[in-house]
Design a protein around this motif. Structure first.
Motif: not given
Lengths: 598, 598
Positions: B131, B288, B445, B488-489
């Motif tokens: 912005e 692509k 995980k 986990g970030s």
């Protein structure tokens, strides 16, 4: 309700509508978990009654997708429906979108009702089918045409949810939301989830089973709030209160129309997971759309002091009802014939004796032996089992009270349990205890804590296929985010656990064909110490009901776990006994007596 | 190297180039962690030598952003540089993009060198500044103009990494990659990360410190592979081998040009995190682009049988070097003056006595007392501390061998440790052990396992500000994903841990101004039992070096932990003692002797 549709008749309608494939999820225009019978399309079409499913039909295929909680139930209920359980045909598959990607024919014309599809699901479908060159007809409501005896939309009367229960007036809540809207630089905020709206306006109703909701939409601006609702549902006194706060009522059906008139220059905050494709599309293309979790969802997840006090109160009431139930069950079993459905009935009746009770917060799961292996088994007249002389009984139930919402699971042995049952139960119990006693720094997410409930099970090669804990509403939805405790595939598990959040703690073991064991308590997040390494948090276990000691193999518990269980049991006795008869007190005294290692 | 630039001179250049703000990350065109000195711009500009930083300068502001590992070091090194440590001015801030969002002036003209910016970072910046109506000049290499004595690009000679080390020929690897390219429906696959290319082509070199790399790019097609490299770096015999496999060499500088000639109708697989903006932009708009983690990254994370055998071998070599070091240290300390830099030197010298040693896998961290509180402290001639009579010494080091890569941390007490030091050490040790002995179902995980290393610390109100474990390459990068173990970030923590993955396990406690304690072993994921609940996995601890018993408070360990430590120590003695002198054996016997609770 169970009236299977004739598949070839339905396919003829597809053809008339020039549709190759039709997709239908189990939800309503508010994308909620529970909704009026008017929207119970999948049970009517297929016979499957689980709370979460998606149905997919073409001229040559009719399949139903659900999640692992419902596999056993779906296999059973879909028999002779003409529908296959997609999951069981593709056992490795964990994502419906993957299945769509593999199975939808190129160039297909796909139809669905945009009113009951969230924009986030729509995007996933578009992504999954990106290369298939498919086309969508999103205004395809085939059901109204064919469901002649469809239940009408409910018209329950809303009532004021008093500040003595919820702790904060609607004006204050509205101001808070507007303040946060400013910080997010948004002019409008669209609320579509009914729990968000009930919380904001401090109203409740009974349009929906299990959740005290009124069907409506809300559009918040800085000056005015538009409430799209059937006016007959809002009593005069409430309408007057709304008027004072410049809450203007408009017909429910006008929501889309109003959204389409919003100024180009304004911005609107919406939640993609609970905003339907139809509502989304009605917003003008150049209006700036901000997508985020809704502000009420974030605010109401943090329970305030009044709510927390009330939560402790309802836990006593709920625990008293449960204790009376288990006392009754132990005394009656053997003399009376007790079945799963009787249990459900009796529990509701005992909860109804408690003050401010509204009804069950979800359909009671009373599951005898192999029924318990289906995590969300619901007894029906067809499946109802009589509780026999020997086995495992799992009961997961909860109540809606004006002063909060409960959800609790206890598993008990009838007769002498086997060694395997005791081992399984004790390892589940270790999980419940170890999560409940977690201490963690602020910033920790549910996905980090999940393993605490699973570790003891994993060590024995056991596991359960669902999350460990969900958020719980306050006299609202029993499953209410954003927070949860799970392995981390969903977004909820990446929500930071904050002080004041209420979560369930429900590890389990399911042995197909044998039994299910689950122990569930609700946990309230509270502050622990602050150190140079940050503010630490912990949980208070707020659910109050004894845990069946006859199922515990004490050799599997360490000293810490034994001591924690003993102090929990002491608390249960202390809190509940004043509200019990002398006989019940004596009974509970034994049930909560100290467990000591040999 | 430390030659601070004159800030006003740099600002004058900004002005000449019509740039309001310049952003520069600490990386090179391959977006790696380690890179040639040619790209060590931030140390030259600011004096800060940490491995991860971003620099931001305008006509009125000069700031450096780094992560929590480097806060203490950065504060120290930036003194009198004219740069402020952004993180310390905004202590609550965890995301540089947020800072940009708040601080970049609207309408700014922002310059950076698109060759050293990944497309994924570029997108984050664009999003953060969406912005602000800013404009970007992405071909803004201000550094070449002003860095007159800039080191040249290295030209090391590549060598063949033999199959006896890596277990799989380059032809087989190429075929595997092409097979997976077909499954992803991609015609080309661009490799930019040097470890990916080294793995695929079975070559190694020495262009970069700490990682045995040759600077190049690769474009894989189904028939041909283009290798963009300075031909002088490829010896004749390797070139002949490449030729047989239709690997065609082209000048390094022609990568962008070649990408711009790819057919419109083709698809190309790229990795946004390691593909520069310049390379990305050189691909024609209508080609692509498929974005995903690279195929070699996925394949090489799973070590094959030959690699696993070799890993066990190098762990013996590395353990022998470390044991000889600690023996030497204990004998010499007191008679010789030993400093942090001597330690680093001595360790390298002892590793160099082992077969197939190439050099350290990262800059040795030898940190005495308060230096250890800076997790990535690197001794320099200016900071070098002499090891005194009493305190805590943390040594984190590793080696590159032809047969694998090591990374190990040990913390020892010199003199009598305090009670707090013993408590901290023991709680860190509990973490190391509890993660190492995890048993978990396939599908788990890294983010789910992280808490196992932290739980004992959290219970004492302690924590550490970095992840618990990183993936480790094979004679390649010491930090090598996709897998890791963390809260986990990042995306690494959501990678499923697979059999054959190698990960570090390194919980820690840092007490600012006092000391740091970290214990790090490498873990290899292996299979455990398969049950009706799935395939379970576990870890083998492969690092071999005793853990300082004098720092253990045995009362804080449970029986399980004691027994696990004892069996680890028995293994360390068994594996290492055959390679030690008699004196060293006697010494290690004591160090690995059984610990028993009173």
């Amino acid at each position: 309700m169970k009236k299977f549709i004739n598949l070839s008749a339905f396919r003829a309608i597809l053809k008339t509508n020039n549709i190759d494939a039709y997709i239908l999820p189990s939800t309503d225009p508010h994308l909620g978990e529970y909704f009026p019978d008017h929207w119970s399309i999948i049970p009517w079409l297929t016979g499957f009654t689980g709370s979460s499913a998606t149905f997919f039909i073409t001229d040559s295929y009719a399949g139903l997708w659900t999640d692992s909680r419902y596999f056993i139930q779906a296999e059973e209920q879909l028999k002779s429906s003409g529908f296959v359980l997609i999951n069981s045909v593709y056992p490795g598959l964990t994502d419906f979108m993957e299945w769509l990607h593999e199975n939808v024919k190129p160039e297909s014309k796909i139809g669905f009702n945009g009113r009951t599809f969230s924009i986030s699901i729509m995007r996933k479908i578009e992504k999954a089918l990106k290369e298939k060159n498919v086309s969508f007809n999103i205004e395809c409501d085939l059901i109204s045409e064919i469901w002649t005896e469809r239940p009408l939309m409910p018209l329950s009367i809303a009532f004021d949810h008093l500040v003595e229960f919820c702790g904060k007036g609607r004006e204050e809540k509205i101001n808070e939301v507007r303040e946060l809207m400013k910080r997010q630089s948004t002019d409008y905020h669209l609320l579509t989830a009914l729990d968000d709206i009930m919380w904001l306006l401090n109203i409740r109703g009974s349009d929906v089973k299990f959740s005290p909701l009124v069907t409506c939409f809300v559009l918040i601006g800085q000056e005015q709030i538009l409430l799209f609702v059937d006016e007959r549902q809002i009593p005069f006194r409430l309408a007057m209160e709304f008027d004072k706060l410049n809450i203007v009522m408009l017909p429910y059906e006008e929501t889309e129309g109003m959204l389409s008139t919003l100024s180009y220059r304004k911005s609107i905050l919406i939640t993609p997971a609970t905003t339907s494709v139809s509502l989304y599309n009605s917003i003008r293309k150049r209006t700036k759309i901000i997508e985020d979790i809704s502000i009420p969802t974030r605010l109401k997840a943090i329970k305030n002091k009044v709510e927390i006090n009330n939560i402790w109160k309802i836990m006593v009431k709920d625990g008293v009802a449960l204790t009376k139930f288990f006392y009754w069950f132990e005394k009656s079993h053997g003399s009376l014939v007790v079945s799963e459905l009787t249990i459900s009935e009796k529990l509701n009746q005992l909860r109804a004796e408690q003050e401010n009770y509204l009804g069950p917060s979800f359909s009671t799961i009373a599951a005898w032996n192999e029924h318990g292996a289906s995590p969300h088994y619901l007894p029906t007249p067809e499946s109802d089992s009589v509780i026999g002389a020997m086995g495992i009984l799992l009961i997961d139930s909860g109540g809606q009270y004006l002063d909060g919402t409960t959800d609790i699971t206890r598993t008990i042995a009838v007769g002498q349990p086997t060694e395997q049952q005791k081992r399984d139960f004790t390892n589940v119990l270790k999980g419940t205890i170890n999560l409940a006693f977690a201490k963690f720094p602020h910033g920790t997410k549910g996905s980090q804590l999940d393993i605490l409930a699973r570790k003891a099970l994993w060590e024995q090669g056991l596991n359960y296929g669902h999350g460990t804990g969900h958020g719980v509403g306050f006299c609202l939805n029993v499953h209410e985010g954003p927070q949860n405790i799970g392995p981390g595939s969903g977004s909820g598990s990446s929500t930071v656990i904050e002080r004041g959040m209420l979560l369930s703690d429900e590890p389990a073991v399911y042995r197909e064909g044998e039994y299910g064991i689950r122990i569930e308590n609700l946990l309230l997040c509270v502050e622990d110490e602050e150190t140079e390494f940050g503010q630490f948090l912990k949980f208070d276990t707020v659910s109050l009901c004894n845990i069946d000691k006859s199922l515990i193999d004490i050799n599997l518990l360490n000293q810490n776990e034994i001591q924690r269980l003993n102090s929990y049991h002491a608390l249960v006795f202390e809190k509940l006994s004043p509200h019990l008869t002398e006989d019940e007190q004596r009974w509970l005294k034994t049930k909560t007596g100290t467990l000591s290692s040999i």
